[in-house]
Design a protein around this motif. Sequence first.
Motif, PDB file in Angstrom:
ATOM      1  N   THR A 140       0.665  -1.515  -0.386  1.00  0.00           N
ATOM      2  CA  THR A 140       0.177  -0.098  -0.195  1.00  0.00           C
ATOM      3  C   THR A 140       1.197   1.431   0.114  1.00  0.00           C
ATOM      4  OG1 THR A 140      -0.125   0.373   2.171  1.00  0.00           O
ATOM      5  CG2 THR A 140      -1.756  -1.277   1.677  1.00  0.00           C
ATOM      6  N   PRO A 141       0.443   2.628  -0.319  1.00  0.00           N
ATOM      7  CA  PRO A 141       0.671   3.947  -0.334  1.00  0.00           C
ATOM      8  C   PRO A 141       1.684   3.429   0.987  1.00  0.00           C
ATOM      9  CG  PRO A 141      -1.174   3.986  -1.030  1.00  0.00           C
ATOM     10  CD  PRO A 141      -1.499   2.839  -1.158  1.00  0.00           C
ATOM     11  N   TYR A 142       1.562   3.422   2.377  1.00  0.00           N
ATOM     12  CA  TYR A 142       1.568   3.607   3.620  1.00  0.00           C
ATOM     13  C   TYR A 142       2.192   3.250   4.143  1.00  0.00           C
ATOM     14  CZ  TYR A 142      -3.761   5.153   3.563  1.00  0.00           C
ATOM     15  OH  TYR A 142      -4.665   5.402   2.997  1.00  0.00           O
ATOM     16  N   GLY A 143       2.247   1.200   3.221  1.00  0.00           N
ATOM     17  CA  GLY A 143       3.713   0.474   3.793  1.00  0.00           C
ATOM     18  C   GLY A 143       4.546   1.752   2.701  1.00  0.00           C
ATOM     19  N   VAL A 144       5.247   1.957   1.505  1.00  0.00           N
ATOM     20  CA  VAL A 144       5.835   2.945   0.415  1.00  0.00           C
ATOM     21  C   VAL A 144       6.192   3.848   1.302  1.00  0.00           C
ATOM     22  CG1 VAL A 144       6.806   3.811  -1.582  1.00  0.00           C
ATOM     23  CG2 VAL A 144       5.340   1.396  -0.990  1.00  0.00           C
ATOM     24  N   TRP A 145       5.807   4.328   1.868  1.00  0.00           N
ATOM     25  CA  TRP A 145       5.843   5.714   2.548  1.00  0.00           C
ATOM     26  C   TRP A 145       6.268   5.289   4.081  1.00  0.00           C
ATOM     27  CZ3 TRP A 145       5.158   7.921   8.310  1.00  0.00           C
ATOM     28  CH2 TRP A 145       4.992   8.472   7.951  1.00  0.00           C
ATOM     29  N   MET A 150      11.203   5.421   7.308  1.00  0.00           N
ATOM     30  CA  MET A 150      12.855   5.103   7.262  1.00  0.00           C
ATOM     31  C   MET A 150      14.466   5.221   7.373  1.00  0.00           C
ATOM     32  SD  MET A 150      11.496   4.403  10.732  1.00  0.00           S
ATOM     33  CE  MET A 150      12.423   3.065  11.976  1.00  0.00           C
ATOM     34  N   GLY A 151      14.224   6.125   5.992  1.00  0.00           N
ATOM     35  CA  GLY A 151      15.438   6.046   5.360  1.00  0.00           C
ATOM     36  C   GLY A 151      15.226   5.006   3.983  1.00  0.00           C
ATOM     37  N   MET A 152      14.671   4.039   3.476  1.00  0.00           N
ATOM     38  CA  MET A 152      15.089   3.787   2.478  1.00  0.00           C
ATOM     39  C   MET A 152      14.961   4.038   0.571  1.00  0.00           C
ATOM     40  SD  MET A 152      13.448  -0.530   1.709  1.00  0.00           S
ATOM     41  CE  MET A 152      12.845  -1.250   0.611  1.00  0.00           C
ATOM     42  N   THR A 153      16.053   4.051   0.184  1.00  0.00           N
ATOM     43  CA  THR A 153      15.691   4.130  -0.705  1.00  0.00           C
ATOM     44  C   THR A 153      14.491   3.562  -2.163  1.00  0.00           C
ATOM     45  OG1 THR A 153      17.163   5.815  -0.334  1.00  0.00           O
ATOM     46  CG2 THR A 153      16.817   5.166  -2.446  1.00  0.00           C
ATOM     47  N   ILE A 154      13.963   4.119  -2.479  1.00  0.00           N
ATOM     48  CA  ILE A 154      12.624   3.744  -3.138  1.00  0.00           C
ATOM     49  C   ILE A 154      12.424   3.990  -4.323  1.00  0.00           C
ATOM     50  CG2 ILE A 154      10.485   2.390  -3.794  1.00  0.00           C
ATOM     51  CD1 ILE A 154      10.571   2.156  -0.258  1.00  0.00           C
ATOM     52  N   GLY A 155      12.614   4.030  -5.587  1.00  0.00           N
ATOM     53  CA  GLY A 155      12.479   3.863  -7.045  1.00  0.00           C
ATOM     54  C   GLY A 155      11.150   4.239  -7.243  1.00  0.00           C
ATOM     55  N   VAL A 173      16.124   0.310  -3.654  1.00  0.00           N
ATOM     56  CA  VAL A 173      15.628  -0.366  -4.492  1.00  0.00           C
ATOM     57  C   VAL A 173      15.286   1.067  -5.716  1.00  0.00           C
ATOM     58  CG1 VAL A 173      13.412  -1.362  -5.289  1.00  0.00           C
ATOM     59  CG2 VAL A 173      14.988  -2.123  -2.694  1.00  0.00           C
ATOM     60  N   GLY A 174      15.321   0.341  -7.246  1.00  0.00           N
ATOM     61  CA  GLY A 174      16.305   1.342  -7.943  1.00  0.00           C
ATOM     62  C   GLY A 174      14.306   1.193  -8.576  1.00  0.00           C
ATOM     63  N   ASP A 175      14.475   1.851 -10.183  1.00  0.00           N
ATOM     64  CA  ASP A 175      12.466   2.153 -10.299  1.00  0.00           C
ATOM     65  C   ASP A 175      12.202   1.041 -11.455  1.00  0.00           C
ATOM     66  OD1 ASP A 175      13.103   4.692  -9.766  1.00  0.00           O
ATOM     67  OD2 ASP A 175      13.749   5.159 -11.970  1.00  0.00           O
ATOM     68  N   ASP A 176      10.594   0.567 -10.923  1.00  0.00           N
ATOM     69  CA  ASP A 176      10.696  -0.341 -11.714  1.00  0.00           C
ATOM     70  C   ASP A 176      10.590  -1.607 -10.743  1.00  0.00           C
ATOM     71  OD1 ASP A 176       8.909   0.941 -13.580  1.00  0.00           O
ATOM     72  OD2 ASP A 176       9.954   1.672 -14.651  1.00  0.00           O
ATOM     73  N   ALA A 177      11.096  -1.434 -10.451  1.00  0.00           N
ATOM     74  CA  ALA A 177      11.856  -2.786  -9.366  1.00  0.00           C
ATOM     75  C   ALA A 177      10.708  -3.624  -9.106  1.00  0.00           C
ATOM     76  CB  ALA A 177      13.108  -3.011  -8.479  1.00  0.00           C
ATOM     77  N   VAL A 178      11.214  -5.033  -8.528  1.00  0.00           N
ATOM     78  CA  VAL A 178       9.770  -6.274  -8.087  1.00  0.00           C
ATOM     79  C   VAL A 178      10.876  -6.980  -6.817  1.00  0.00           C
ATOM     80  CG1 VAL A 178       8.628  -7.979  -8.700  1.00  0.00           C
ATOM     81  CG2 VAL A 178       8.946  -6.470 -10.634  1.00  0.00           C
ATOM     82  N   ILE A 179       9.942  -6.447  -5.099  1.00  0.00           N
ATOM     83  CA  ILE A 179      10.633  -7.431  -4.595  1.00  0.00           C
ATOM     84  C   ILE A 179       9.394  -8.308  -4.240  1.00  0.00           C
ATOM     85  CG2 ILE A 179      11.634  -7.219  -2.526  1.00  0.00           C
ATOM     86  CD1 ILE A 179      13.221  -5.904  -4.169  1.00  0.00           C
ATOM     87  N   VAL A 196      29.178  -7.216  10.559  1.00  0.00           N
ATOM     88  CA  VAL A 196      28.819  -6.332   9.579  1.00  0.00           C
ATOM     89  C   VAL A 196      28.264  -5.240   8.460  1.00  0.00           C
ATOM     90  CG1 VAL A 196      30.159  -6.431   7.331  1.00  0.00           C
ATOM     91  CG2 VAL A 196      31.025  -8.124   9.271  1.00  0.00           C
ATOM     92  N   VAL A 197      28.007  -4.512   8.870  1.00  0.00           N
ATOM     93  CA  VAL A 197      26.661  -3.433   7.981  1.00  0.00           C
ATOM     94  C   VAL A 197      27.411  -3.083   7.230  1.00  0.00           C
ATOM     95  CG1 VAL A 197      25.085  -1.173   8.515  1.00  0.00           C
ATOM     96  CG2 VAL A 197      25.888  -2.895  10.666  1.00  0.00           C
ATOM     97  N   ALA A 198      26.222  -3.110   5.887  1.00  0.00           N
ATOM     98  CA  ALA A 198      26.911  -2.514   3.992  1.00  0.00           C
ATOM     99  C   ALA A 198      25.993  -2.954   3.448  1.00  0.00           C
ATOM    100  CB  ALA A 198      27.723  -3.649   3.834  1.00  0.00           C
ATOM    101  N   PRO A 199      25.466  -1.519   3.220  1.00  0.00           N
ATOM    102  CA  PRO A 199      24.171  -1.539   2.102  1.00  0.00           C
ATOM    103  C   PRO A 199      24.107  -2.454   0.878  1.00  0.00           C
ATOM    104  CG  PRO A 199      25.918   0.449   1.766  1.00  0.00           C
ATOM    105  CD  PRO A 199      26.840  -0.911   2.451  1.00  0.00           C
ATOM    106  N   VAL A 200      22.599  -2.489   0.328  1.00  0.00           N
ATOM    107  CA  VAL A 200      22.251  -3.678  -0.145  1.00  0.00           C
ATOM    108  C   VAL A 200      21.494  -2.611  -1.503  1.00  0.00           C
ATOM    109  CG1 VAL A 200      20.563  -5.444  -1.523  1.00  0.00           C
ATOM    110  CG2 VAL A 200      21.819  -5.456   1.466  1.00  0.00           C
ATOM    111  N   VAL A 201      21.857  -2.975  -2.978  1.00  0.00           N
ATOM    112  CA  VAL A 201      21.402  -2.346  -3.528  1.00  0.00           C
ATOM    113  C   VAL A 201      20.648  -2.974  -4.346  1.00  0.00           C
ATOM    114  CG1 VAL A 201      21.624  -0.564  -5.687  1.00  0.00           C
ATOM    115  CG2 VAL A 201      23.360  -0.202  -3.600  1.00  0.00           C
ATOM    116  N   VAL A 202      19.493  -2.372  -5.737  1.00  0.00           N
ATOM    117  CA  VAL A 202      18.613  -3.752  -6.183  1.00  0.00           C
ATOM    118  C   VAL A 202      18.318  -2.997  -7.215  1.00  0.00           C
ATOM    119  CG1 VAL A 202      16.701  -4.810  -6.261  1.00  0.00           C
ATOM    120  CG2 VAL A 202      17.594  -4.916  -4.349  1.00  0.00           C
ATOM    121  N   GLY A 203      19.004  -2.742  -9.037  1.00  0.00           N
ATOM    122  CA  GLY A 203      19.268  -1.950  -9.856  1.00  0.00           C
ATOM    123  C   GLY A 203      17.408  -1.754 -10.058  1.00  0.00           C
ATOM    124  N   HIS A 204      17.263  -0.925 -11.031  1.00  0.00           N
ATOM    125  CA  HIS A 204      16.186  -0.795 -12.056  1.00  0.00           C
ATOM    126  C   HIS A 204      15.672  -2.334 -12.401  1.00  0.00           C
ATOM    127  CE1 HIS A 204      17.470   3.278 -11.065  1.00  0.00           C
ATOM    128  NE2 HIS A 204      17.732   3.929 -11.870  1.00  0.00           N
TER     129      HIS A 204
END
Length: 268
Positions: A140-145, A150-155, A173-179, A196-204
């Motif tokens: 839902t839009p509330y979950g994305v908001w 909380m700092g997550m980058t969502i395309g 998470v990039g544009d049009d990505a599907v999780i 160990v704390v390290a970023p995760v990047v999911v591309g477009h």
Amino acid sequence: MRDPIGHAKSAPSRNVFETLLRRYARTSYAVVVLLLYLLAATALGAALAPALALTHLLFGWASRLPSIPAWLLRGFAVALAWFVFGMALLVVVAAYNKVLPTRVKPYKGGYYTLDAVPWFLHNGLFYLVRFTFMPFVTLTPYGVWFLKAMGMTIGRHAFINTEYISDPSLITVGDDAVIGGSVRIFAHYGGGGNLVVAPVVVGHRATLGLACCVMGDVIIGDDAVILPESVVLPGSRVGAGETWGGVPARPIAKGEMDAFKKVIRGEI
């Protein structure tokens, strides 16, 4: 000194407080957990306040009704109060995360250090929602908001169908990505006494299949595909357009994937 998985041990203590924190690690950990419980209680209490006020109002109305309508109204009041509480909790936790020292940075070292505190606090707050109300707002839009708050980058137009997330501020998470459903993404891992704390990047336009697991320090390129139930280990670099699958996940060539499809379709 290096641990068995090749990550450096913690740097020397910077002050007396950190020295005590490491020396009395178990006691310090117990105290920090109690403080986190206290903080969680204030967040939950603030979110409960409007729900309780609504319940009190509707129960007052119900007291003036005949028996059956009164119980129906009371039942509705309790159910509605749950959703009011949940929506309020999204806002309260996001506000706490903004004002408290929760700025998580990439880190390698021991669990019982000052550098690990923001990570501990950030996830502690996030889990208040993840383990209570998050399933009701996923997709839902509330979950994305909330994830963005909380700092997550969502395309743009990204599709996130899971609440099994940790360390949202270090996930992109990039544009049009599907999780996909029940996918697990967390930007940390441990071993050899180290965190160990390290970023995760999911591309477009990347696709993460049902219930796959993506660990910290992973980059998934544009248009890549992770097959369902696969485990992408730390340090993996999935190239653009590649398909990975298995436990642990590995690149799967197009010819191999085409052969799998023929077997699934009964063509072989």
